[in-house]
Write a protein that holds these residues in place. Structure first.
Motif, short mmCIF file in Angstrom:
data_model
loop_
_atom_site.label_atom_id
_atom_site.label_comp_id
_atom_site.label_asym_id
_atom_site.label_seq_id
_atom_site.Cartn_x
_atom_site.Cartn_y
_atom_site.Cartn_z
N LYS A 1 -14.15 5.55 2.85
CA LYS A 1 -13.71 4.86 4.04
C LYS A 1 -13.40 3.29 4.23
O LYS A 1 -12.83 2.77 4.80
N HIS A 2 -13.78 2.77 2.88
CA HIS A 2 -13.43 1.31 2.72
C HIS A 2 -11.80 1.10 2.60
O HIS A 2 -11.52 0.15 2.95
N TRP A 3 -11.27 2.15 1.65
CA TRP A 3 -10.12 1.67 1.16
C TRP A 3 -9.09 1.48 2.27
O TRP A 3 -8.27 0.29 2.17
N PRO A 4 -8.90 2.16 3.36
CA PRO A 4 -7.79 2.07 4.19
C PRO A 4 -7.97 0.57 5.05
O PRO A 4 -7.10 0.18 5.71
N VAL A 5 -9.15 0.00 5.04
CA VAL A 5 -9.45 -1.24 5.92
C VAL A 5 -9.49 -2.54 5.03
O VAL A 5 -9.61 -3.65 5.53
N THR A 6 -9.67 -2.24 3.57
CA THR A 6 -9.99 -3.40 2.83
C THR A 6 -8.65 -4.22 2.53
O THR A 6 -8.80 -5.45 2.38
N PHE A 7 -7.45 -3.64 2.35
CA PHE A 7 -6.39 -4.34 2.01
C PHE A 7 -5.19 -3.95 3.06
O PHE A 7 -5.26 -2.93 3.77
N ALA A 8 -4.47 -5.07 3.32
CA ALA A 8 -3.20 -5.09 4.25
C ALA A 8 -2.10 -4.63 3.56
O ALA A 8 -1.34 -5.36 3.10
N LEU A 9 -1.85 -3.32 2.83
CA LEU A 9 -0.82 -3.10 2.32
C LEU A 9 0.51 -2.39 2.93
O LEU A 9 0.39 -1.93 4.08
N PRO A 10 1.59 -2.62 2.21
CA PRO A 10 2.82 -2.00 2.93
C PRO A 10 2.77 -0.71 3.40
O PRO A 10 2.01 0.36 2.77
N ARG A 11 3.06 -0.16 4.37
CA ARG A 11 2.76 0.80 5.22
C ARG A 11 4.32 1.96 4.97
O ARG A 11 5.02 2.23 5.97
N ASN A 12 4.78 2.24 3.68
CA ASN A 12 5.91 2.73 3.55
C ASN A 12 5.66 3.94 2.34
O ASN A 12 6.62 4.23 1.71
N GLY A 13 4.66 4.32 2.24
CA GLY A 13 4.09 5.40 1.39
C GLY A 13 4.67 6.57 1.88
O GLY A 13 5.06 6.83 2.71
#
Length: 459
Positions: free
Chosen positions: A244-256
């Motif tokens: 549950k930490h991964w999706p909220v810890t970084f503001a990564l590009p949403r193009n995967g």
């Protein structure tokens, strides 16, 4: 017969010897993974913003994303940004309202925020700060990516994972000192160990270890298997679930790719296209084919001069007993077909580099930043050069339109591996080994770990 005085002296000597033995034993005990005791709330969220990290936008010359954390009292904070200047009077700022996601952990409730900064100019220094409950972070300064003709310096770290504050912190500091102009930091996954009931404290120590690096460079991590956890472990229903930490810890590009939308992405940074894959999802969740199709499209559309693929599990494993066959069978052909320049990996807690026969590219690298150290397989020693055990490393890459220079350095700054890729006018590439000043390959001198494991060098 001993006198009372002699008995007292003998008893004192015995106690002293026992105390010394106990101290010696304590000195060789396994160090805990975090420096906070179980149940300690040192890293609990407050109204002050923390865990602040910037990551590249899809076009890193035009924007970046920022993630941070507060307690639940902060529900709609803002990020402020402005072009960097020399005066403490920063001038008129632009505000961006963040989106917020709640998270509950062993340390209680917290809110994680994301703000995307867009419409920026290339190769420009920006000041920015984020809001808490009546508080603000420091003003951070971050430079956007330059145009493709400008030289780029970036840092690359293998698995951090264990003992982040006590051992990994010096590796990250050494990297920053060696490459003070770096604008990008890549991490090959397993940033934390997880699964021990102290996951939130582990993330707290990762950020404590990283210091200013996540605010002064754009951070682009791959996801590792330790960012997942086992649900219904040791039952027929056992399955791998995204932590549950991964999706909220970084503001990564949403193009995967849709099949792994929060853990795959790509971006362009100063003449380099960097594509991040999710090896755990490919191996354990059946997304290898979907990722391969997505990767093929991303690389087919690539207009950058250099290409880097970043993932956690290696295509060629340097550790005994590990074979990531599905990665090689499904994803590796795409990497070869598009002549990727570098494949940066972690997972196996050793060092190893290899290519594809006499071809200059791709070059495949496995490295480790943290203190958990495995042993090399005989196959790795026969097919990779150099290789290494018992060594914490960081990597510095310097890239311009004609040349990519790679250096792997030990935590004390010594050159462990290095090469240059040079691009000719016809697009062909030549590899030159950097041997001057390179130290000899290192092997583990221990027969077993402090826990008695012969398959590792350090826990």
């Amino acid at each position: 017969m001993m006198s009372v005085r002699d008995c007292v002296k003998a008893l004192g000597l015995a106690l002293l010897l026992c105390s010394g033995a106990a101290s010696a034993k304590t000195a060789t005990q396994v160090e805990p993974n975090t420096q906070v005791p179980v149940g300690n709330r040192h890293y609990a969220a407050t109204g002050f913003p923390d865990r602040i990290v910037a990551s590249p936008a899809q076009d890193a010359a035009r924007g970046f994303g920022v993630a941070w954390r507060t307690d639940g009292t902060v529900t709609s904070p803002v990020l402020e940004w402005v072009v960097g200047g020399d005066s403490p009077d920063v001038g008129k700022v632009t505000r961006v309202t963040a989106t917020t996601t709640a998270l509950t952990t062993e340390l209680g409730a917290s809110n994680h925020h994301r703000a995307d900064v867009t419409g920026l100019a290339p190769d420009t220094l920006y000041l920015w700060r984020v809001q808490g409950n009546g508080t603000w972070s420091a003003w951070n300064q971050l430079r956007t990516a330059g145009t493709a003709d400008k030289p780029l310096t970036l840092l690359y770290f293998g698995d951090t994972q264990n003992k982040n504050l006590s051992h990994v912190s010096r590796v990250l500091r050494a990297g920053i000192k060696a490459a003070p102009t770096a604008t990008l930091s890549l991490f090959a996954g397993d940033l934390v160990s997880g699964g021990d009931g102290q996951d939130d404290s582990e993330w707290g120590e990762w950020f404590a270890a990283a210091g200013w690096l996540p605010q002064e460079t754009m951070v682009a991590p791959a996801i590792g298997n330790h960012e997942y956890f086992e649900e219904f472990e040791d039952t027929p229903q056992e399955r791998r679930v995204l932590g549950k930490h991964w999706p909220v810890t970084f503001a990564l590009p949403r193009n995967g790719v849709d099949a792994a939308s929060t853990s795959t992405y790509w971006f362009d940074h100063q003449g380099v296209r960097i594509v991040v894959l999710d090896g755990t999802s490919a191996l354990d969740l059946g997304t290898a084919k979907a990722q391969a199709q997505w990767l093929d499209k991303v690389l087919t559309d690539n207009t950058q001069r250099w290409t880097i693929v970043l993932l956690h599990q290696p295509f060629y494993s340097p550790r005994e007993g590990r074979e990531n066959a599905e990665l090689r069978d499904v994803l590796l052909p795409v990497v070869r077909r598009h002549d990727v320049d570098l494949v940066l990996q972690g997972h196996d807690h050793t060092y190893g580099r290899r290519g594809e026969g006499s071809d200059a590219t791709p070059q495949y690298v496995v490295t480790v930043a943290g203190p958990k150290q495995y042993r090399l397989s005989d196959e790795a020693r026969a097919t990779m050069a150099p290789v290494g055990e018992d060594t914490q490393l960081f990597q510095v890459l310097t890239i311009d339109p004609q040349q990519l220079r790679y250096e792997a350095r030990t935590v004390t700054g010594r050159l462990y591996d290095g090469f240059e890729l040079t691009r000719a006018a016809d697009g062909s590439k030549r590899k030159t080994e950097l041997t001057e000043g390179r130290i000899a390959p290192r092997d583990c001198a221990r027969t077993e770990t402090l826990k008695g494991r012969a398959d590792r060098c350090w826990e």
